[in-house]
Motif scaffolding. Structure first.
Motif, PDB file in Angstrom:
ATOM      1  N   THR A  73       0.723  -0.987   0.293  1.00  0.00           N
ATOM      2  CA  THR A  73      -0.251   0.066  -0.342  1.00  0.00           C
ATOM      3  C   THR A  73       0.604   1.201   0.072  1.00  0.00           C
ATOM      4  O   THR A  73       0.460   2.421  -0.808  1.00  0.00           O
ATOM      5  CB  THR A  73      -0.955  -0.259   1.440  1.00  0.00           C
ATOM      6  OG1 THR A  73      -1.569  -1.303   1.013  1.00  0.00           O
ATOM      7  CG2 THR A  73      -1.479   1.402   1.487  1.00  0.00           C
ATOM      8  N   GLU A  74       2.043   1.347   0.602  1.00  0.00           N
ATOM      9  CA  GLU A  74       3.239   2.398   0.864  1.00  0.00           C
ATOM     10  C   GLU A  74       4.026   2.875  -0.307  1.00  0.00           C
ATOM     11  O   GLU A  74       3.742   4.117  -1.361  1.00  0.00           O
ATOM     12  CB  GLU A  74       4.169   2.128   2.133  1.00  0.00           C
ATOM     13  CG  GLU A  74       3.116   2.001   3.635  1.00  0.00           C
ATOM     14  CD  GLU A  74       4.205   1.908   4.488  1.00  0.00           C
ATOM     15  OE1 GLU A  74       5.568   1.722   3.977  1.00  0.00           O
ATOM     16  OE2 GLU A  74       4.209   2.346   5.651  1.00  0.00           O
ATOM     17  N   HIS A  75       4.022   1.428  -1.156  1.00  0.00           N
ATOM     18  CA  HIS A  75       5.035   1.756  -2.301  1.00  0.00           C
ATOM     19  C   HIS A  75       3.796   2.280  -3.727  1.00  0.00           C
ATOM     20  O   HIS A  75       3.968   3.363  -4.381  1.00  0.00           O
ATOM     21  CB  HIS A  75       4.676  -0.097  -3.285  1.00  0.00           C
ATOM     22  CG  HIS A  75       5.606  -0.153  -4.213  1.00  0.00           C
ATOM     23  ND1 HIS A  75       7.024   0.311  -4.759  1.00  0.00           N
ATOM     24  CD2 HIS A  75       4.983  -0.364  -4.940  1.00  0.00           C
ATOM     25  CE1 HIS A  75       7.413   0.237  -6.085  1.00  0.00           C
ATOM     26  NE2 HIS A  75       6.123  -0.428  -6.243  1.00  0.00           N
ATOM     27  N   HIS A  81      -8.579  -0.908  -3.481  1.00  0.00           N
ATOM     28  CA  HIS A  81     -10.593  -0.685  -3.825  1.00  0.00           C
ATOM     29  C   HIS A  81     -10.389   1.507  -3.263  1.00  0.00           C
ATOM     30  O   HIS A  81     -11.496   2.042  -3.414  1.00  0.00           O
ATOM     31  CB  HIS A  81     -11.072  -0.860  -2.831  1.00  0.00           C
ATOM     32  CG  HIS A  81     -10.962  -2.902  -3.031  1.00  0.00           C
ATOM     33  ND1 HIS A  81     -11.223  -3.008  -3.745  1.00  0.00           N
ATOM     34  CD2 HIS A  81     -11.358  -4.103  -1.576  1.00  0.00           C
ATOM     35  CE1 HIS A  81     -11.443  -5.084  -3.963  1.00  0.00           C
ATOM     36  NE2 HIS A  81     -11.062  -5.148  -2.597  1.00  0.00           N
ATOM     37  N   GLU A  82      -9.386   2.075  -3.276  1.00  0.00           N
ATOM     38  CA  GLU A  82      -9.407   3.301  -3.147  1.00  0.00           C
ATOM     39  C   GLU A  82      -9.726   3.941  -4.573  1.00  0.00           C
ATOM     40  O   GLU A  82      -8.975   3.323  -5.456  1.00  0.00           O
ATOM     41  CB  GLU A  82      -8.241   4.148  -2.560  1.00  0.00           C
ATOM     42  CG  GLU A  82      -8.503   5.178  -2.177  1.00  0.00           C
ATOM     43  CD  GLU A  82      -6.611   5.599  -1.019  1.00  0.00           C
ATOM     44  OE1 GLU A  82      -7.157   7.267   0.000  1.00  0.00           O
ATOM     45  OE2 GLU A  82      -6.403   5.103  -0.740  1.00  0.00           O
ATOM     46  N   TYR A  83     -11.086   5.214  -4.940  1.00  0.00           N
ATOM     47  CA  TYR A  83     -10.899   5.242  -6.059  1.00  0.00           C
ATOM     48  C   TYR A  83      -9.576   6.256  -6.228  1.00  0.00           C
ATOM     49  O   TYR A  83      -9.322   6.194  -7.645  1.00  0.00           O
ATOM     50  CB  TYR A  83     -12.092   6.777  -5.292  1.00  0.00           C
ATOM     51  CG  TYR A  83     -12.374   6.806  -7.150  1.00  0.00           C
ATOM     52  CD1 TYR A  83     -13.452   6.907  -7.419  1.00  0.00           C
ATOM     53  CD2 TYR A  83     -11.917   8.386  -7.479  1.00  0.00           C
ATOM     54  CE1 TYR A  83     -13.602   7.281  -8.823  1.00  0.00           C
ATOM     55  CE2 TYR A  83     -12.204   8.944  -8.162  1.00  0.00           C
ATOM     56  CZ  TYR A  83     -13.393   8.800  -9.580  1.00  0.00           C
ATOM     57  OH  TYR A  83     -13.524   8.844 -10.735  1.00  0.00           O
ATOM     58  N   SER A  91      -1.045  -0.964  -9.743  1.00  0.00           N
ATOM     59  CA  SER A  91      -1.763  -1.409  -9.411  1.00  0.00           C
ATOM     60  C   SER A  91      -1.613  -2.605  -9.117  1.00  0.00           C
ATOM     61  O   SER A  91      -0.442  -3.729  -8.951  1.00  0.00           O
ATOM     62  CB  SER A  91      -3.755  -1.899  -9.889  1.00  0.00           C
ATOM     63  OG  SER A  91      -3.332  -2.534 -11.433  1.00  0.00           O
ATOM     64  N   ARG A  92      -2.542  -3.257  -7.909  1.00  0.00           N
ATOM     65  CA  ARG A  92      -1.901  -4.576  -6.830  1.00  0.00           C
ATOM     66  C   ARG A  92      -2.256  -5.992  -8.148  1.00  0.00           C
ATOM     67  O   ARG A  92      -3.512  -5.282  -9.485  1.00  0.00           O
ATOM     68  CB  ARG A  92      -2.629  -4.810  -5.935  1.00  0.00           C
ATOM     69  CG  ARG A  92      -3.080  -3.975  -4.918  1.00  0.00           C
ATOM     70  CD  ARG A  92      -3.962  -4.100  -3.744  1.00  0.00           C
ATOM     71  NE  ARG A  92      -3.308  -3.408  -2.136  1.00  0.00           N
ATOM     72  CZ  ARG A  92      -3.470  -2.596  -2.731  1.00  0.00           C
ATOM     73  NH1 ARG A  92      -3.963  -1.445  -3.610  1.00  0.00           N
ATOM     74  NH2 ARG A  92      -2.782  -1.061  -1.298  1.00  0.00           N
ATOM     75  N   ASN A  93      -1.638  -6.069  -7.898  1.00  0.00           N
ATOM     76  CA  ASN A  93      -1.783  -8.032  -9.587  1.00  0.00           C
ATOM     77  C   ASN A  93      -1.590  -9.254  -8.481  1.00  0.00           C
ATOM     78  O   ASN A  93      -0.662  -9.976  -8.551  1.00  0.00           O
ATOM     79  CB  ASN A  93      -0.815  -7.600 -10.214  1.00  0.00           C
ATOM     80  CG  ASN A  93      -1.019  -8.562 -11.023  1.00  0.00           C
ATOM     81  OD1 ASN A  93      -1.957  -8.361 -11.184  1.00  0.00           O
ATOM     82  ND2 ASN A  93       0.556  -9.693 -11.948  1.00  0.00           N
TER      83      ASN A  93
END
Length: 455
Positions: A73-75, A81-83, A91-93
């Motif tokens: 999240t820091e990276h 799910h934040e706008y 993004s996350r993968n």
């Protein structure tokens, strides 16, 4: 895929661990009532605390995975799910599986990743297959004298962790830089008292295993604090090598030593005086007693020891000489002339001891400061059989010293609870008993050599 059912009455330890990991601190955990609930489940046997897939393993996994998600999240710069994440290209993968060895056993982690592949975890770095706690455990076991093979079996049988011998060796080798830095660190310009001694270890040399000597020096500084100054390995203990050790200590900053306590090795005093010409070389009284008692039968040792005591407790050299003559002319001297010769041969290096007052005699009476250390080191090296090389021997001896010092520090802390204890460990930081009185005499005897270093 068949879903494995939990036994009747069992609680999902994984879910319980995730709930615990999600709470900020212990106070919040107790206030929420979750802690009492968990303890009740453990007491009723609904949750296994340790072992394979036990609550502790699940808690460690939940904590690590939570930390890894926080790092991602820091990276990325936004919560899941934040706008705001819609405006970021990366993004996350998902995640990838990774097995990590910990002090509680092997744990299967789901390590999160980003689509750009730029996320580098710090909590569980890439290429790392073990946690810091496990590494500390391995180093501690190694310091206790366990071989790499023993550690491998211990981890597999107790934790279910399978690490190769190569991995275990690499973990222990990580401290080599610390050993080198310790061995080459600068030293004080003066050590009023220094103890020099060696222990025999077995080291592989080609196709053969040979006995070698591990030379150890302990110095007492101006505050009476003892320090292990270094460890040196040589083919055998000899005056020539001790001369090299003294020269190295001088190159590291030791300009003067008032009294050097050592055994009766031939040429040892000359080797010391080549570096510190004004040092008083004192033969260790305990070594001298042992050497002379070597020729005495077991049945007579107690009586002979009582006679020898009159020599080294004499108030001065004249009285000691009279006691030696009485011993030589008496029953025991006649029966054991070799014991008499031992004292006569060492007399020149023994007699400086008789000029010292009781307070200083207690300090230099024996190389006990180093003898007690050597006793512990022999127990550790005995378990090893032999070392593959000199560097491995120095590494283990250094680790063993640290391990021994830590144990003694804990013991001293318990004994001196509520009082100010000496800083440090067994030797590093242990203050010499009766040092203030001994230093007072040293200042009176060697004023021009000591006063410059007094605070």
């Amino acid at each position: 895929m068949i879903e494995r059912k939990k036994p009747a009455g069992k609680v999902d330890a994984s879910a319980a661990a995730e709930r615990m990991a999600a709470v900020g601190n212990m106070e919040e955990l107790k206030a929420s009532g979750a802690f009492d609930e968990l303890m009740g489940q453990i007491d009723r046997g609904e949750i296994e605390l340790d072992g394979k897939d036990g609550f502790i393993q699940h808690l460690i996994r939940a904590g690590l995975e939570r930390g890894l998600k926080t790092e991602l999240t820091e990276h990325l710069g936004y919560e899941k799910h934040e706008y705001a994440g819609r405006e970021v290209t990366n993004s996350r993968n998902g995640s990838y599986p990774k097995t990590v060895s910990t002090s509680a056993g092997d744990i299967d982690l789901a390590v999160p990743r980003d689509r750009a592949g730029t996320f580098v975890p710090r909590l569980v770095p890439k290429g790392t297959r073990h946690t810091g706690q496990l590494a500390d455990m391995i180093v501690s076991l190694y310091a206790g004298g366990m071989t790499v093979r023993d550690i491998e079996h211990h981890l597999a049988s107790t934790l279910g962790t399978e690490l190769s011998r190569e991995t275990i060796s690499k973990i222990t080798d990580e401290i080599l830089d610390e050993v080198i830095a310790w061995q080459n660190r600068p030293l004080d310009p003066i050590y009023p008292i220094m103890y020099l001694d060696a222990i025999v270890i077995k080291v592989r040399d080609g196709a053969h295993v040979k006995n070698k000597a591990a030379h150890i020096a302990v110095g007492v500084d101006m505050d009476g604090i003892k320090h292990v100054l270094g460890i040196w390995i040589a083919a055998a203990e000899g005056a020539k090598f001790w001369a090299q050790v003294c020269s190295e200590l001088a190159n590291r900053g030791v300009k003067d030593v008032l009294i050097v306590c050592c055994d009766g090795l031939t040429g040892f005093p000359e080797a010391i005086e080549a570096t510190w010409p004004h040092a008083t070389v004192q033969t260790c009284v305990v070594h001298l007693i042992r050497s002379s008692m070597r020729f005495v039968s077991y049945a007579d040792r107690q009586k002979v020891a009582a006679q020898l005591r009159l020599i080294y407790t004499a108030p001065n050299e004249e009285a000691a000489g009279a006691a030696l003559k009485e011993f030589s002319d008496g029953e025991w001297g006649t029966r054991y002339p070799a014991a008499v010769k031992t004292w006569q041969s060492a007399w020149e290096r023994f007699t400086p001891f008789l000029a010292f007052p009781p307070a200083l005699r207690k300090v230099i009476y024996t190389t006990n400061a180093i003898e007690s250390l050597n006793f512990q080191l022999r127990k550790v090296t005995k378990n090893r059989g032999h070392f593959p090389n000199d560097a491995a021997a120095v590494k283990l001896l250094w680790l063993a010293i640290c391990n021994i010092e830590d144990k003694r520090a804990i013991e001293r802390a318990k004994v001196r609870a509520g009082t100010r204890a000496s800083s440090g460990r067994l030797l590093e930081g242990a203050k010499t008993t009766g040092w203030n009185q001994a230093l007072q005499y040293l200042c009176l005897t060697y004023p021009e050599r000591v006063e410059a270093y007094l605070d």
